[in-house]
Motif scaffolding. Structure first.
Motif, PDB file in Angstrom:
ATOM      1  N   ILE A 148      -4.219   6.261   3.277  1.00 42.78           N
ATOM      2  CA  ILE A 148      -3.670   4.983   3.387  1.00 42.78           C
ATOM      3  C   ILE A 148      -3.446   4.452   4.391  1.00 42.78           C
ATOM      4  O   ILE A 148      -3.598   3.368   4.975  1.00 42.78           O
ATOM      5  CB  ILE A 148      -2.225   5.132   2.686  1.00 42.78           C
ATOM      6  CG1 ILE A 148      -2.378   5.616   1.214  1.00 42.78           C
ATOM      7  CG2 ILE A 148      -1.393   3.849   2.698  1.00 42.78           C
ATOM      8  CD1 ILE A 148      -3.129   4.608   0.241  1.00 42.78           C
ATOM      9  N   ALA A 179      -6.193   2.443  -4.116  1.00 40.37           N
ATOM     10  CA  ALA A 179      -5.854   1.722  -2.776  1.00 40.37           C
ATOM     11  C   ALA A 179      -6.902   0.942  -2.177  1.00 40.37           C
ATOM     12  O   ALA A 179      -6.454  -0.185  -1.678  1.00 40.37           O
ATOM     13  CB  ALA A 179      -4.983   2.866  -1.871  1.00 40.37           C
ATOM     14  N   LYS A 180      -7.973   1.404  -2.334  1.00 38.35           N
ATOM     15  CA  LYS A 180      -9.275   0.666  -1.982  1.00 38.35           C
ATOM     16  C   LYS A 180      -9.479  -0.617  -2.524  1.00 38.35           C
ATOM     17  O   LYS A 180      -9.713  -1.576  -1.874  1.00 38.35           O
ATOM     18  CB  LYS A 180     -10.514   1.836  -1.628  1.00 38.35           C
ATOM     19  CG  LYS A 180     -10.453   2.717  -0.656  1.00 38.35           C
ATOM     20  CD  LYS A 180     -11.671   3.389  -0.717  1.00 38.35           C
ATOM     21  CE  LYS A 180     -11.803   4.582   0.281  1.00 38.35           C
ATOM     22  NZ  LYS A 180     -13.232   5.183   0.359  1.00 38.35           N
ATOM     23  N   LEU A 239       0.919  -1.120   0.079  1.00 36.28           N
ATOM     24  CA  LEU A 239       0.149  -0.109   0.019  1.00 36.28           C
ATOM     25  C   LEU A 239       0.787   1.246   0.004  1.00 36.28           C
ATOM     26  O   LEU A 239       0.545   2.198  -0.881  1.00 36.28           O
ATOM     27  CB  LEU A 239      -0.957  -0.027   1.215  1.00 36.28           C
ATOM     28  CG  LEU A 239      -2.281  -0.554   1.189  1.00 36.28           C
ATOM     29  CD1 LEU A 239      -3.123  -0.449   2.229  1.00 36.28           C
ATOM     30  CD2 LEU A 239      -3.110   0.088  -0.111  1.00 36.28           C
ATOM     31  N   ASP A 240       2.049   1.208   0.778  1.00 37.53           N
ATOM     32  CA  ASP A 240       2.610   2.596   0.985  1.00 37.53           C
ATOM     33  C   ASP A 240       3.694   2.797  -0.357  1.00 37.53           C
ATOM     34  O   ASP A 240       3.706   3.746  -0.912  1.00 37.53           O
ATOM     35  CB  ASP A 240       3.894   2.354   2.172  1.00 37.53           C
ATOM     36  CG  ASP A 240       2.977   2.389   3.434  1.00 37.53           C
ATOM     37  OD1 ASP A 240       2.217   3.247   3.503  1.00 37.53           O
ATOM     38  OD2 ASP A 240       3.606   1.880   4.513  1.00 37.53           O
ATOM     39  N   GLU A 255      -4.407   0.836   6.114  1.00 40.33           N
ATOM     40  CA  GLU A 255      -3.581  -0.060   6.911  1.00 40.33           C
ATOM     41  C   GLU A 255      -3.885  -0.424   8.334  1.00 40.33           C
ATOM     42  O   GLU A 255      -3.545  -1.563   8.779  1.00 40.33           O
ATOM     43  CB  GLU A 255      -2.124   0.705   7.006  1.00 40.33           C
ATOM     44  CG  GLU A 255      -1.433   0.776   5.626  1.00 40.33           C
ATOM     45  CD  GLU A 255      -0.253   1.527   5.608  1.00 40.33           C
ATOM     46  OE1 GLU A 255       0.663   1.287   4.911  1.00 40.33           O
ATOM     47  OE2 GLU A 255       0.002   2.557   6.650  1.00 40.33           O
ATOM     48  N   ILE A 300      -6.584   7.129  -3.555  1.00 41.33           N
ATOM     49  CA  ILE A 300      -7.065   6.318  -2.540  1.00 41.33           C
ATOM     50  C   ILE A 300      -8.051   5.362  -3.185  1.00 41.33           C
ATOM     51  O   ILE A 300      -8.396   4.146  -2.706  1.00 41.33           O
ATOM     52  CB  ILE A 300      -8.036   7.479  -1.575  1.00 41.33           C
ATOM     53  CG1 ILE A 300      -8.350   6.453  -0.456  1.00 41.33           C
ATOM     54  CG2 ILE A 300      -9.296   7.802  -2.044  1.00 41.33           C
ATOM     55  CD1 ILE A 300      -7.068   5.908   0.492  1.00 41.33           C
ATOM     56  N   GLU A 335       3.098   1.426  -3.380  1.00 39.67           N
ATOM     57  CA  GLU A 335       2.370   1.603  -4.623  1.00 39.67           C
ATOM     58  C   GLU A 335       1.011   2.503  -4.705  1.00 39.67           C
ATOM     59  O   GLU A 335       0.405   2.696  -5.892  1.00 39.67           O
ATOM     60  CB  GLU A 335       1.804   0.229  -5.262  1.00 39.67           C
ATOM     61  CG  GLU A 335       2.769  -0.924  -5.337  1.00 39.67           C
ATOM     62  CD  GLU A 335       2.341  -2.046  -5.608  1.00 39.67           C
ATOM     63  OE1 GLU A 335       1.048  -2.241  -5.944  1.00 39.67           O
ATOM     64  OE2 GLU A 335       3.241  -3.035  -5.220  1.00 39.67           O
ATOM     65  N   HIS A 336       0.781   3.059  -3.797  1.00 39.89           N
ATOM     66  CA  HIS A 336      -0.593   3.825  -3.746  1.00 39.89           C
ATOM     67  C   HIS A 336      -0.386   5.129  -2.721  1.00 39.89           C
ATOM     68  O   HIS A 336       0.693   5.031  -1.791  1.00 39.89           O
ATOM     69  CB  HIS A 336      -1.551   3.031  -2.995  1.00 39.89           C
ATOM     70  CG  HIS A 336      -1.990   1.914  -3.837  1.00 39.89           C
ATOM     71  ND1 HIS A 336      -2.729   1.967  -5.001  1.00 39.89           N
ATOM     72  CD2 HIS A 336      -1.720   0.443  -3.549  1.00 39.89           C
ATOM     73  CE1 HIS A 336      -2.884   0.859  -5.379  1.00 39.89           C
ATOM     74  NE2 HIS A 336      -2.269  -0.155  -4.629  1.00 39.89           N
ATOM     75  N   SER A 337      -1.245   5.917  -3.072  1.00 37.79           N
ATOM     76  CA  SER A 337      -0.977   7.362  -2.116  1.00 37.79           C
ATOM     77  C   SER A 337      -2.509   7.786  -1.852  1.00 37.79           C
ATOM     78  O   SER A 337      -3.405   7.457  -2.602  1.00 37.79           O
ATOM     79  CB  SER A 337      -0.041   8.429  -3.068  1.00 37.79           C
ATOM     80  OG  SER A 337      -0.953   8.896  -4.108  1.00 37.79           O
TER      81      SER A 337
END
Length: 132
Positions: A124, A24-25, A12-13, A128, A21, A15-17
């Motif tokens: 994120i 990431a979801k 998550l950290d 997490e 979101i 590859e996503h910001s």
């Protein structure tokens, strides 16, 4: 499980910001769907018996449960999750079927709660912090 969740957090950290979101979801939903499936098919213990809960076995358990409900004298030989064989009577088959239903319900309930937390997340860090 902790190491797997750490890998989830690391990805998550990496590859996503917060700016993306929604992606990431989606990643989080996929992760928790996989966790649910793993839990769903991981098996359960019923009265000290190791019961497999893969989808094929669950179908067979439910078929045996129907026969057991129709005939109180019904018995069947069954291979348990630990590889041993036992002869199950109708009452035990019904108890196993009911316990498997509870196990499956629990799996999907956990995923539902995780998805509700995902829907509510705005960062994120919040994704997490979701606990299975």
């Amino acid at each position: 499980q902790h190491a797997k969740h750490q890998r989830f957090s690391d990805r998550l950290d990496a590859e996503h910001s917060d700016a993306n979101i929604e992606a990431a979801k989606k990643f989080a939903r996929d992760y928790y769907a996989e966790k649910r499936y793993d839990y769903e098919v991981s098996g359960t213990s019923v009265g000290g018996l190791a019961v497999r809960t893969d989808r094929f076995t669950v179908d067979r358990i439910y078929q045996a449960r129907v026969l057991a409900k129709e005939d109180a004298a019904f018995t069947t030989d069954w291979k348990l999750g630990d590889g041993t064989f036992v002869t199950l009577d109708a009452a035990t088959i019904i108890v196993i079927g009911d316990a498997v239903t509870v196990h499956l319900k629990d799996a999907f309930s956990k995923e539902k709660v995780a998805n509700q937390s995902i829907d509510a997340a705005t960062t994120i860090a919040e994704l997490e912090s979701i606990i299975w």
